[in-house]
Design an enzyme around this catalytic site. Structure first.
Site, PDB file in Angstrom:
ATOM      1  CE  LYS A   1      -1.547   1.875   3.960  1.00 47.68           C
ATOM      2  NZ  LYS A   1      -1.574   3.284   4.306  1.00 47.68           N
ATOM      3  CG  ASN A   2       2.242   2.797   3.540  1.00 52.64           C
ATOM      4  OD1 ASN A   2       1.099   3.202   3.289  1.00 52.64           O
ATOM      5  ND2 ASN A   2       2.626   2.492   4.769  1.00 52.64           N
TER       6      ASN A   2
ATOM      7  CG  ASP B   1       2.913   1.240   9.465  1.00 49.66           C
ATOM      8  OD1 ASP B   1       2.605   2.083  10.321  1.00 49.66           O
ATOM      9  OD2 ASP B   1       3.222   1.537   8.299  1.00 49.66           O
TER      10      ASP B   1
ATOM     11  NE  ARG C   1      -0.112  10.432  10.087  1.00 50.40           N
ATOM     12  CZ  ARG C   1      -0.524   9.378   9.368  1.00 50.40           C
ATOM     13  NH1 ARG C   1      -1.760   8.969   9.446  1.00 50.40           N
ATOM     14  NH2 ARG C   1       0.320   8.743   8.574  1.00 50.40           N
ATOM     15  N   PRO C   2       2.498  16.353  11.314  1.00 54.47           N
ATOM     16  CG  PRO C   2       4.445  17.097  12.376  1.00 54.47           C
ATOM     17  CD  PRO C   2       3.343  16.085  12.483  1.00 54.47           C
ATOM     18  CB  ILE C   3       3.282  17.918   5.850  1.00 57.10           C
ATOM     19  CG1 ILE C   3       2.420  19.175   5.761  1.00 57.10           C
ATOM     20  CG2 ILE C   3       2.416  16.681   5.907  1.00 57.10           C
ATOM     21  CD1 ILE C   3       1.747  19.320   4.394  1.00 57.10           C
ATOM     22  CG  ASP C   4       7.815  19.967  10.088  1.00 58.33           C
ATOM     23  OD1 ASP C   4       7.051  19.009  10.326  1.00 58.33           O
ATOM     24  OD2 ASP C   4       8.994  19.991  10.491  1.00 58.33           O
ATOM     25  CD  GLN C   5      11.754  18.145   8.627  1.00 59.74           C
ATOM     26  OE1 GLN C   5      12.812  18.082   8.019  1.00 59.74           O
ATOM     27  NE2 GLN C   5      11.513  19.078   9.538  1.00 59.74           N
TER      28      GLN C   5
ATOM     29  CB  CYS D   1      -4.477   6.243  10.667  1.00 61.50           C
ATOM     30  SG  CYS D   1      -5.001   4.801   9.744  1.00 61.50           S
TER      31      CYS D   1
ATOM     32  NE  ARG E   1      -7.004   4.848   5.051  1.00 60.48           N
ATOM     33  CZ  ARG E   1      -6.099   5.015   6.008  1.00 60.48           C
ATOM     34  NH1 ARG E   1      -6.464   5.057   7.258  1.00 60.48           N
ATOM     35  NH2 ARG E   1      -4.824   5.148   5.703  1.00 60.48           N
TER      36      ARG E   1
ATOM     37  CB  ILE F   1       6.833   6.242  14.620  1.00 62.42           C
ATOM     38  CG1 ILE F   1       8.002   5.247  14.486  1.00 62.42           C
ATOM     39  CG2 ILE F   1       6.635   7.062  13.342  1.00 62.42           C
ATOM     40  CD1 ILE F   1       9.314   5.788  14.031  1.00 62.42           C
TER      41      ILE F   1
ATOM     42  NE  ARG G   1       0.619  11.983   7.039  1.00 61.43           N
ATOM     43  CZ  ARG G   1       0.790  13.179   7.559  1.00 61.43           C
ATOM     44  NH1 ARG G   1      -0.206  14.000   7.720  1.00 61.43           N
ATOM     45  NH2 ARG G   1       1.992  13.555   7.941  1.00 61.43           N
TER      46      ARG G   1
HETATM   47  C1  EPZ Z   1       4.277   6.658   6.517  1.00 64.11           C
HETATM   48  O1  EPZ Z   1       3.606   7.775   7.070  1.00 64.11           O
HETATM   49  C2  EPZ Z   1       3.225   5.576   6.371  1.00 64.11           C
HETATM   50  N1  EPZ Z   1       2.167   6.087   5.510  1.00 64.11           N
HETATM   51  C3  EPZ Z   1       2.668   5.180   7.730  1.00 64.11           C
HETATM   52  O2  EPZ Z   1       1.844   4.062   7.509  1.00 64.11           O
HETATM   53  C4  EPZ Z   1       3.816   4.762   8.653  1.00 64.11           C
HETATM   54  O3  EPZ Z   1       3.314   4.546   9.949  1.00 64.11           O
HETATM   55  C5  EPZ Z   1       4.888   5.855   8.706  1.00 64.11           C
HETATM   56  O4  EPZ Z   1       5.320   6.205   7.361  1.00 64.11           O
HETATM   57  C6  EPZ Z   1       6.126   5.446   9.492  1.00 64.11           C
HETATM   58  O5  EPZ Z   1       6.678   4.292   8.923  1.00 64.11           O
HETATM   59  C7  EPZ Z   1       2.359   6.121   4.199  1.00 64.11           C
HETATM   60  O6  EPZ Z   1       3.398   5.721   3.666  1.00 64.11           O
HETATM   61  C8  EPZ Z   1       1.244   6.632   3.375  1.00 64.11           C
HETATM   62  P1  EPZ Z   1       6.627   9.790   8.500  1.00 64.11           P
HETATM   63  P2  EPZ Z   1       4.293   9.199   7.023  1.00 64.11           P
HETATM   64  O7  EPZ Z   1       6.667  11.058   7.733  1.00 64.11           O
HETATM   65  O8  EPZ Z   1       5.141   9.286   5.804  1.00 64.11           O
HETATM   66  C9  EPZ Z   1       7.104  13.054  11.993  1.00 64.11           C
HETATM   67  C10 EPZ Z   1      -0.002   2.666   7.882  1.00 64.11           C
HETATM   68  O9  EPZ Z   1      -0.580   2.104   8.854  1.00 64.11           O
HETATM   69  N2  EPZ Z   1       7.067  14.045  10.893  1.00 64.11           N
HETATM   70  O10 EPZ Z   1       7.695   8.782   8.282  1.00 64.11           O
HETATM   71  O11 EPZ Z   1       3.239  10.214   7.180  1.00 64.11           O
HETATM   72  C11 EPZ Z   1       5.775  12.345  12.173  1.00 64.11           C
HETATM   73  O12 EPZ Z   1       4.899  13.110  12.979  1.00 64.11           O
HETATM   74  C12 EPZ Z   1       0.540   4.045   8.027  1.00 64.11           C
HETATM   75  O13 EPZ Z   1       0.129   2.133   6.776  1.00 64.11           O
HETATM   76  C13 EPZ Z   1       7.315  15.370  11.174  1.00 64.11           C
HETATM   77  O14 EPZ Z   1       7.525  15.764  12.328  1.00 64.11           O
HETATM   78  O15 EPZ Z   1       5.198   9.108   8.306  1.00 64.11           O
HETATM   79  C14 EPZ Z   1       6.209  11.022  12.772  1.00 64.11           C
HETATM   80  O16 EPZ Z   1       6.388  11.181  14.156  1.00 64.11           O
HETATM   81  C15 EPZ Z   1       0.051   4.863   9.100  1.00 64.11           C
HETATM   82  N3  EPZ Z   1       7.315  16.261  10.128  1.00 64.11           N
HETATM   83  C16 EPZ Z   1       7.567  10.752  12.135  1.00 64.11           C
HETATM   84  O17 EPZ Z   1       8.013  12.026  11.642  1.00 64.11           O
HETATM   85  C17 EPZ Z   1       7.102  15.883   8.843  1.00 64.11           C
HETATM   86  O18 EPZ Z   1       7.137  16.736   7.946  1.00 64.11           O
HETATM   87  C18 EPZ Z   1       7.562   9.771  10.967  1.00 64.11           C
HETATM   88  O19 EPZ Z   1       6.538  10.146  10.043  1.00 64.11           O
HETATM   89  C19 EPZ Z   1       6.860  14.519   8.571  1.00 64.11           C
HETATM   90  C20 EPZ Z   1       6.849  13.625   9.611  1.00 64.11           C
END
Ligand code: EPZ
Length: 419
Positions: free
Chosen positions: A22-23, A306, A122-126, A117, A398, A328, A93
């Site tokens: 999926k991801n 996950d 779940r910020p997207i600042d990065q 979920c 999903r 995480i 997401r």
């Molecule tokens: C991906 O989410 C997956 N989703 C998630 O899968 C998975 O749990 C996660 O990676 C971690 O492996 C998809 O691929 C669609 P991250 P993502 O950015 O990319 C923080 C599932 O069940 N962060 O790696 O959104 C964030 O808050 C799901 O299939 C920032 O602070 O996760 C988290 O604590 C749910 N700023 C950590 O980083 C940012 O700009 C990792 O998040 C981005 C993230």
């Protein structure tokens, strides 16, 4: 409304065919926007997140033909708008990948703040930091993200935290940029490698995916006219591996990449289960109550967040007291309340949960709070004595294709009931 009704206990036995990840798929579909042409994608999981992704792409002007339930042909030659449908993009997401892809393709995009979920903040600042470094202007107003750029220019991007989404999104925005982008402190998940492989198959020049430094040399265009098959789903495979252990069963997973499953394999062996690695299939069996263990979730190659709830089911039944530290997501222990309704003894506080192992779980009505929590509750229902009803199936649907059919094939007594 639909619910899953599971009657146990059952020891799961047999073969399961693992589908596409999926991801990876939710990133590869928006990545097709970088192609001024047509391509075929195989091994797509048939799940609601993929259907929504396809709908969004169609609204942007792409033409999608379903060849069979796991294969599409997609033609992205005529993109007709830079406004992504807000109602659809805010449903899940991975809609954030539309931003990187459309910045590359059209230099502009308007998209709803991504949903998905509820796992805490779940910020997207990065993601935004990466786009801005490459030269885009990004503003967020009233739940809508506006991003535009006259020209994207490659540059070094250091990620402050390891983020799957930000790594892929910056990669998408850099593929057609002028010059070279180097992403440092990149995430290393198998789906990142898969998206890079897809883009390279279409003519991109990405090196180092799967390590923490990814180098992207911008190219003028991606050619399309190719077929790509999505990597097998590491998390679906891990879900069934842990289901085999929880139910003291014997399950063989076909079509998986066992290298991606090493952190799960190691934990299963530590708690007394058995794993036989056959390259593209893996057999997991367990003939006694699992032992306690401590887990800390980490980015790949660490133990995946996950699979944390599915592992939680195993540890709730283990001999002894186990601790899980979720590093995480802030709110990934909501399933423990549901599990306690089934007789588990779990105390969760913040990012830590203590599992005092019990011998048996008992059927109860439970609610799935998110995708992986839902899968974990299916395992719990299979191992529990009596009947478990699982509600809020939209989360499970999903991310898992035909979950009940796959569980039924290995012996679970599980039905989907429409009310
Ligand atoms: C991906 O989410 C997956 N989703 C998630 O899968 C998975 O749990 C996660 O990676 C971690 O492996 C998809 O691929 C669609 P991250 P993502 O950015 O990319 C923080 C599932 O069940 N962060 O790696 O959104 C964030 O808050 C799901 O299939 C920032 O602070 O996760 C988290 O604590 C749910 N700023 C950590 O980083 C940012 O700009 C990792 O998040 C981005 C993230």
């Amino acid at each position: 409304m639909e619910k899953l009704v599971v009657t146990g206990p059952t020891s799961l036995k047999g073969d399961v065919l693992i589908g596409g990840a999926k991801n990876a798929a939710v990133a590869i579909l928006p990545a097709t926007l970088l192609i001024d042409g047509e391509c075929t994608i195989e091994n797509l999981p048939n799940i609601s997140d993929i259907k929504i992704s396809c709908e969004i792409l169609e609204k942007l002007g792409a033409k999608i033909t379903w060849i069979d339930k796991n294969t599409i042909k997609i033609d992205t030659r005529h993109i007709t708008t830079t406004k992504a449908p807000l109602d659809l993009t805010s449903k899940f997401r991975a809609s954030y990948y539309i931003i990187g892809a459309m910045l590359s393709r059209m230099g502009e995009i308007e998209v709803g703040m991504p949903g998905g979920c509820k796992l805490g903040a779940r910020p997207i600042d990065q993601h935004i930091k990466g786009f801005e470094l490459l030269g885009a202007e990004v503003t967020v107003e009233k739940g809508t993200i506006y991003a535009k750029s006259k020209e994207l220019v490659g540059c070094p991007v250091y990620m402050d935290i390891v983020s799957v989404g930000a790594t892929i999104n910056v990669m998408l925005s850099a593929v057609l940029a002028k010059g070279t982008t180097i992403i440092d402190n990149a995430a290393k998940e198998p789906h990142i490698v898969d998206v890079a492989n897809f883009l390279n198959t279409m003519g991109a020049d990405i090196r180092g995916a799967g390590t923490d430094v990814i180098k992207i040399n911008g190219v003028e265009k991606l050619h399309g006219n190719a077929t790509y098959s999505v990597v097998p789903d590491q998390i679906e495979a891990g879900t069934f591996m842990l289901a085999a252990v929880a139910t003291q069963g014997n399950v063989t997973l076909k079509n998986c990449i066992t290298k991606h499953l090493e952190s799960i394999t190691a934990k299963i062996i530590e708690i007394g289960g058995n794993v036989e690695d056959n390259g593209d299939s893996i057999r997991v069996w367990c003939d006694k109550r699992p032992r306690k263990a401590n887990i800390k979730t980490l980015p790949y190659p660490g133990f995946p967040t996950d699979l944390q709830p599915q592992m939680g089911i195993v540890l709730s039944l283990a001999d002894g007291t186990s601790i899980i530290n979720e590093s995480i997501w802030e709110s990934r222990f909501q399933y423990t309340e549901e599990l306690n309704k089934m007789g588990a003894k779990i105390t969760a506080q913040g990012k830590t949960a203590v599992f005092e192992g019990v011998e048996n779980l008992y059927g109860a009505p439970v609610y799935s709070s998110d995708l992986r929590a839902g899968a974990a509750l299916v395992i719990a229902g299979t191992v529990a004595h009596g009947t478990t009803e699982i509600f809020n199936l939209e989360h499970i649907d999903r991310g898992y294709e035909n979950i009940e059919e796959k569980f039924r094939k290995i012996g679970a007594n599980i039905q989907r009931i429409k009310e």
